[in-house]
Design a protein around this motif. Structure first.
Motif, PDB file in Angstrom:
ATOM      1  N   ILE A  42       0.671  -1.050   0.079  1.00 46.33           N
ATOM      2  CA  ILE A  42       0.004  -0.197  -0.579  1.00 46.33           C
ATOM      3  C   ILE A  42       1.270   1.601   0.087  1.00 46.33           C
ATOM      4  CG2 ILE A  42      -2.293  -1.137   1.035  1.00 46.33           C
ATOM      5  CD1 ILE A  42      -1.465  -0.313   3.515  1.00 46.33           C
ATOM      6  N   LEU A  43       0.255   2.492  -0.878  1.00 48.93           N
ATOM      7  CA  LEU A  43       0.873   3.742  -0.619  1.00 48.93           C
ATOM      8  C   LEU A  43       0.072   4.762  -0.316  1.00 48.93           C
ATOM      9  CD1 LEU A  43       3.762   5.238  -0.425  1.00 48.93           C
ATOM     10  CD2 LEU A  43       2.948   4.741  -3.346  1.00 48.93           C
ATOM     11  N   SER A  44      -0.152   5.655   0.322  1.00 53.78           N
ATOM     12  CA  SER A  44      -1.245   6.893  -0.078  1.00 53.78           C
ATOM     13  C   SER A  44      -0.937   8.225  -0.530  1.00 53.78           C
ATOM     14  CB  SER A  44      -1.166   7.121   1.527  1.00 53.78           C
ATOM     15  OG  SER A  44      -2.116   5.850   2.235  1.00 53.78           O
ATOM     16  N   LEU A  45      -1.794   8.396  -1.277  1.00 56.05           N
ATOM     17  CA  LEU A  45      -1.119   9.514  -2.356  1.00 56.05           C
ATOM     18  C   LEU A  45      -2.052  10.759  -2.057  1.00 56.05           C
ATOM     19  CD1 LEU A  45      -1.857   8.224  -6.436  1.00 56.05           C
ATOM     20  CD2 LEU A  45       0.359   7.919  -4.550  1.00 56.05           C
ATOM     21  N   PRO A  46      -1.024  12.134  -1.467  1.00 58.72           N
ATOM     22  CA  PRO A  46      -2.027  13.409  -1.160  1.00 58.72           C
ATOM     23  C   PRO A  46      -3.200  12.943  -1.997  1.00 58.72           C
ATOM     24  CG  PRO A  46       0.103  13.958  -3.049  1.00 58.72           C
ATOM     25  CD  PRO A  46      -0.170  12.202  -2.517  1.00 58.72           C
ATOM     26  N   ILE A  47      -4.570  13.979  -0.811  1.00 54.99           N
ATOM     27  CA  ILE A  47      -5.655  13.760  -1.064  1.00 54.99           C
ATOM     28  C   ILE A  47      -6.179  15.075   0.058  1.00 54.99           C
ATOM     29  CG2 ILE A  47      -6.755  11.949   0.140  1.00 54.99           C
ATOM     30  CD1 ILE A  47      -8.257  11.328  -2.093  1.00 54.99           C
ATOM     31  N   THR A  48      -5.767  16.178   0.199  1.00 52.28           N
ATOM     32  CA  THR A  48      -6.081  16.973   1.736  1.00 52.28           C
ATOM     33  C   THR A  48      -6.705  18.241   0.693  1.00 52.28           C
ATOM     34  OG1 THR A  48      -4.840  15.731   3.261  1.00 52.28           O
ATOM     35  CG2 THR A  48      -5.649  17.930   3.290  1.00 52.28           C
ATOM     36  N   PRO A  49      -7.778  18.181   0.962  1.00 53.01           N
ATOM     37  CA  PRO A  49      -8.000  18.887  -0.357  1.00 53.01           C
ATOM     38  C   PRO A  49      -7.529  20.661   0.323  1.00 53.01           C
ATOM     39  CG  PRO A  49     -10.443  18.126   1.039  1.00 53.01           C
ATOM     40  CD  PRO A  49      -9.151  17.427   1.858  1.00 53.01           C
ATOM     41  N   GLY A  50      -8.034  21.586  -0.555  1.00 55.90           N
ATOM     42  CA  GLY A  50      -6.822  22.781  -0.367  1.00 55.90           C
ATOM     43  C   GLY A  50      -5.338  22.622  -0.323  1.00 55.90           C
ATOM     44  N   CYS A  51      -5.227  21.256  -0.161  1.00 57.76           N
ATOM     45  CA  CYS A  51      -3.373  20.916  -0.273  1.00 57.76           C
ATOM     46  C   CYS A  51      -3.309  20.940  -1.522  1.00 57.76           C
ATOM     47  CB  CYS A  51      -3.125  20.112   1.264  1.00 57.76           C
ATOM     48  SG  CYS A  51      -1.073  19.311   1.555  1.00 57.76           S
ATOM     49  N   THR A  52      -3.930  19.863  -2.115  1.00 62.02           N
ATOM     50  CA  THR A  52      -4.039  19.410  -3.375  1.00 62.02           C
ATOM     51  C   THR A  52      -5.525  19.192  -4.176  1.00 62.02           C
ATOM     52  OG1 THR A  52      -2.905  17.606  -1.963  1.00 62.02           O
ATOM     53  CG2 THR A  52      -3.336  17.238  -4.558  1.00 62.02           C
ATOM     54  N   SER A  53      -4.634  19.982  -5.595  1.00 61.58           N
ATOM     55  CA  SER A  53      -5.945  20.867  -5.917  1.00 61.58           C
ATOM     56  C   SER A  53      -5.998  19.214  -7.223  1.00 61.58           C
ATOM     57  CB  SER A  53      -5.018  22.133  -6.989  1.00 61.58           C
ATOM     58  OG  SER A  53      -4.490  21.628  -7.821  1.00 61.58           O
ATOM     59  N   VAL A  54      -7.494  19.722  -8.105  1.00 60.82           N
ATOM     60  CA  VAL A  54      -7.397  18.490  -8.896  1.00 60.82           C
ATOM     61  C   VAL A  54      -6.532  18.555 -10.441  1.00 60.82           C
ATOM     62  CG1 VAL A  54      -9.525  18.377 -10.649  1.00 60.82           C
ATOM     63  CG2 VAL A  54     -10.102  18.583  -8.276  1.00 60.82           C
ATOM     64  N   ARG A  55      -6.251  19.665 -10.360  1.00 60.64           N
ATOM     65  CA  ARG A  55      -4.760  19.481 -11.363  1.00 60.64           C
ATOM     66  C   ARG A  55      -3.861  18.922 -10.459  1.00 60.64           C
ATOM     67  NH1 ARG A  55      -1.156  22.972 -11.700  1.00 60.64           N
ATOM     68  NH2 ARG A  55      -1.825  24.173 -10.088  1.00 60.64           N
ATOM     69  N   GLU A  56      -3.184  19.576  -9.917  1.00 64.75           N
ATOM     70  CA  GLU A  56      -2.254  18.288  -9.268  1.00 64.75           C
ATOM     71  C   GLU A  56      -2.265  17.404  -8.782  1.00 64.75           C
ATOM     72  OE1 GLU A  56      -0.262  22.290  -6.446  1.00 64.75           O
ATOM     73  OE2 GLU A  56      -2.259  20.776  -5.294  1.00 64.75           O
ATOM     74  N   ALA A  57      -3.672  15.990  -8.775  1.00 62.87           N
ATOM     75  CA  ALA A  57      -3.252  15.039  -8.202  1.00 62.87           C
ATOM     76  C   ALA A  57      -3.981  14.747 -10.225  1.00 62.87           C
ATOM     77  CB  ALA A  57      -5.445  15.244  -8.206  1.00 62.87           C
ATOM     78  N   ALA A  58      -3.930  15.317 -11.002  1.00 59.69           N
ATOM     79  CA  ALA A  58      -3.521  14.288 -12.295  1.00 59.69           C
ATOM     80  C   ALA A  58      -2.326  14.468 -12.422  1.00 59.69           C
ATOM     81  CB  ALA A  58      -4.649  15.420 -13.486  1.00 59.69           C
TER      82      ALA A  58
END
Ligand SMILES: *Cc1c(COP(=O)(O)O)cnc(C)c1O
Length: 375
Positions: A349-365
């Motif tokens: 397992i590996l957790s990716l950034p998913i905190t609102p206000g910290c990571t944007s949808v564009r950054e997640a992509a």
């Protein structure tokens, strides 16, 4: 670091003016223990979970500890009774069980959902088991019709660890009139640790329940075991949710649905971008509330190499959790357990950034596309 895992200052920034206002309100109130802020937050959480009572306590671990101890004091459980819990949980769930003198019965979770399910409960049911503890891990509600049936049929107590899943809902009926995590079973324990979906600016937790005896005992236990002033019916504790944190939490709780929708959008961005065959994505449900995406946990056979690759590309990740509970030194008495799914998950397992206000949808992509470059 270009893509931090969870930058709390950034995440709280949008609430900063309201948080300052709320802090000023508490400072000026002169009420620094209990009072209206705590009562209003308790009432908000009661409504959110559709439960009869909510009791603010010091943190999430205390919420679980006090809930379990109250069950014993109420005569609903005896010391040594077994509590079924998935071995891939955060250790706090299990610490609360041992703390109350109960016996953790560690089991493997469902491999797809990474959570406990009814089938796993049925497979591990013995006469010593008196409690099911579904941990809604990573924000996914660990609840199904089979679990309801087993709990009813065998008269088991259901104590939910809701630390990671505030606002998550199950399509399956709860034991009472709620479909929301915390209101599904007999007692729910919430955490407002700063990184949780609704996080305080310090420690805070809450117990929710439909059982009046448990509500009464938890309230007393958290207040030195006192039922009224200078009258102590239990050897209790001091575990309070302080009004400053309640005020901070009321600001953020008002945006709970919006924050959950943002987490869902981030999960969708990962789902729609990542197509690397070396990476297995978590189950995506079309209903926004089946999973409130506390973590976005991918799996990879070469996890360490992927993590290193992402780190060199500025993507911060974490592992929730690298060691299953039965391999922790403090639970050496459980080290003989054979829990292959928990072991495999801990390795992959590996957790990716998913905190609102910290990571944007564009950054997640963007992070998704970086993952696709991993060979
Ligand atoms: C965070 C967490 C807890 C403990 O909450 P605290 O407020 O940190 O004490 C318990 N269980 C799970 C699954 C958690 O993630």
């Amino acid at each position: 670091m270009k893509y931090p895992l969870c930058d709390l200052k950034k995440a709280n920034n949008r609430f900063a003016p309201q948080l300052r206002e709320a802090a000023t309100r508490v400072i000026d109130s002169g009420r620094y223990i209990g009072g209206a802020e705590v009562e209003l937050l308790e009432s908000d959480i009661r409504l959110l979970t559709s439960t009869a009572t909510a009791i603010g306590v010091g943190n999430g671990l205390d919420a679980l500890r006090l809930a379990l101890r109250a069950c014993i004091l109420a005569g609903r459980l005896n010391e040594g009774d077994g509590v079924i819990v998935a071995a891939n949980t955060y250790i706090a769930s299990v610490l609360a069980i041992s703390d109350a003198g109960l016996k953790p019965v560690l089991v493997d979770p469902d491999e797809e959902t990474m959570c406990l399910n009814g089938e796993a409960v049925r497979r591990n049911l013995t006469p010593e088991v008196k409690v099911i503890m579904p941990v809604h891990l990573y924000g996914r509600v660990a609840w199904d019709n089979e679990m309801v049936q087993i709990a009813r049929q065998h008269n088991l107590l259901v104590i939910e660890d809701v630390a990671q899943a505030i606002g998550a809902k199950s399509p399956a009926d709860g034991l009472f009139d709620s479909h929301t995590a915390g209101g599904l079973g007999h007692i729910g324990a919430l955490s407002f640790y700063p990184t949780k979906n609704v996080g305080a600016l310090g420690d805070a937790g809450m117990v929710v329940t439909n059982l009046p005896d448990i509500a009464r005992i938890v309230r007393a236990l958290a207040n030195y075991g006192s039922d009224h002033r200078y009258h102590n019916i239990y050897k209790g504790f001091n575990s309070r949710l302080d009004p400053m944190q309640a005020a901070m939490l009321r600001v953020k709780l008002a945006h709970e649905e919006e924050l959950t929708a943002e987490r869902f959008a981030l999960a969708m961005a990962y789902r729609n971008t990542i197509n690397n065959p070396a990476v297995k994505l978590p189950l995506m449900s079309s209903r926004v509330t089946d999973c409130v995406w506390h973590q976005y946990v991918i799996r990879c056979r070469e996890r360490e190499r992927l993590r290193e690759f992402l780190s060199t590309r500025g993507v911060e990740t974490d592992i929730h959790y690298p060691t299953a509970v039965h391999h922790q030194p403090c639970y050496s008495e459980l080290s003989h357990l054979h829990l292959p799914i928990s072991d495999k998950l801990a390795e992959e397992i590996l957790s990716l950034p998913i905190t609102p206000g910290c990571t944007s949808v564009r950054e997640a992509a963007e992070i998704g596309r970086i993952i696709n470059e991993f060979k």
